[in-house]
Write a protein that holds these residues in place. Structure first.
Motif, PDB file in Angstrom:
ATOM      1  N   ILE A   1       2.012  -7.233   6.630  1.00  0.00           N
ATOM      2  CA  ILE A   1       1.415  -6.066   5.970  1.00  0.00           C
ATOM      3  C   ILE A   1       1.470  -4.854   6.897  1.00  0.00           C
ATOM      4  N   SER A   2       1.169  -5.054   8.177  1.00  0.00           N
ATOM      5  CA  SER A   2       1.209  -3.966   9.142  1.00  0.00           C
ATOM      6  C   SER A   2       2.622  -3.402   9.253  1.00  0.00           C
ATOM      7  N   ALA A   3       3.630  -4.264   9.273  1.00  0.00           N
ATOM      8  CA  ALA A   3       5.008  -3.787   9.370  1.00  0.00           C
ATOM      9  C   ALA A   3       5.389  -2.982   8.130  1.00  0.00           C
ATOM     10  N   ARG A   4       4.963  -3.416   6.963  1.00  0.00           N
ATOM     11  CA  ARG A   4       5.264  -2.672   5.725  1.00  0.00           C
ATOM     12  C   ARG A   4       4.594  -1.314   5.718  1.00  0.00           C
ATOM     13  N   ILE A   5       3.338  -1.254   6.156  1.00  0.00           N
ATOM     14  CA  ILE A   5       2.623   0.037   6.203  1.00  0.00           C
ATOM     15  C   ILE A   5       3.300   0.991   7.185  1.00  0.00           C
ATOM     16  N   ASN A   6       3.754   0.455   8.338  1.00  0.00           N
ATOM     17  CA  ASN A   6       4.456   1.294   9.303  1.00  0.00           C
ATOM     18  C   ASN A   6       5.773   1.817   8.754  1.00  0.00           C
TER      19      ASN A   6
END
Length: 139
Positions: free
Chosen positions: A131-136
């Motif tokens: 999820i963090s990678a997608r938000i970034n």
């Protein structure tokens, strides 16, 4: 045998066997036997805990049968008795904890619950990282 290469000339070498011994703790023997069994195997090993436990239990049962056979021979008078061996066997028998089936079952269930909790937390961490990678990427 292990080998080392001794340089004789720039392009040639002689391989000389070197005598050696491998020492390790008793707890490491299971892993060493497992990796020794992989020698020459090109496939990726399958680290199945259940198979490892079954193999270890089978080896332990075979060793117990050997000891029981020797004890029966000594008791029947077919083999001579050895006081030192008798003392060692007594120490082994006395070192085994006296647990009933319910206690062992509770211990295994507790261990299984801990393992499942660790797996769940690992899954949550992977999902959080995804999820963090997608938000970034979006930002």
């Amino acid at each position: 045998k292990q080998w080392y290469q001794r340089r004789v000339a720039i392009t040639a070498g002689i391989f000389t066997p070197v005598s050696h011994t491998i020492t390790g703790a008793e707890a490491d023997q299971v892993s060493l036997k497992f990796f020794q069994g992989l020698r020459g195997n090109k496939k990726t090993p399958n680290f199945n805990d259940q198979e490892q436990i079954i193999t270890s239990c089978s080896e332990m049962i075979a060793q117990i049968n050997i000891v029981m056979g020797h004890v029966k021979k000594v008791l029947s008078g077919e083999a001579p008795s050895d006081k030192e061996l008798g003392r060692q066997l007594m120490e082994v028998v006395q070192s085994i904890p006296n647990l009933d089936g319910d206690t062992i079952t509770n211990m295994l269930n507790s261990h299984m619950q801990d393992l499942l909790a660790v797996e769940y937390l690992t899954y949550l961490t992977r999902q959080q990282l995804a999820i963090s990678a997608r938000i970034n990427q979006i930002l």
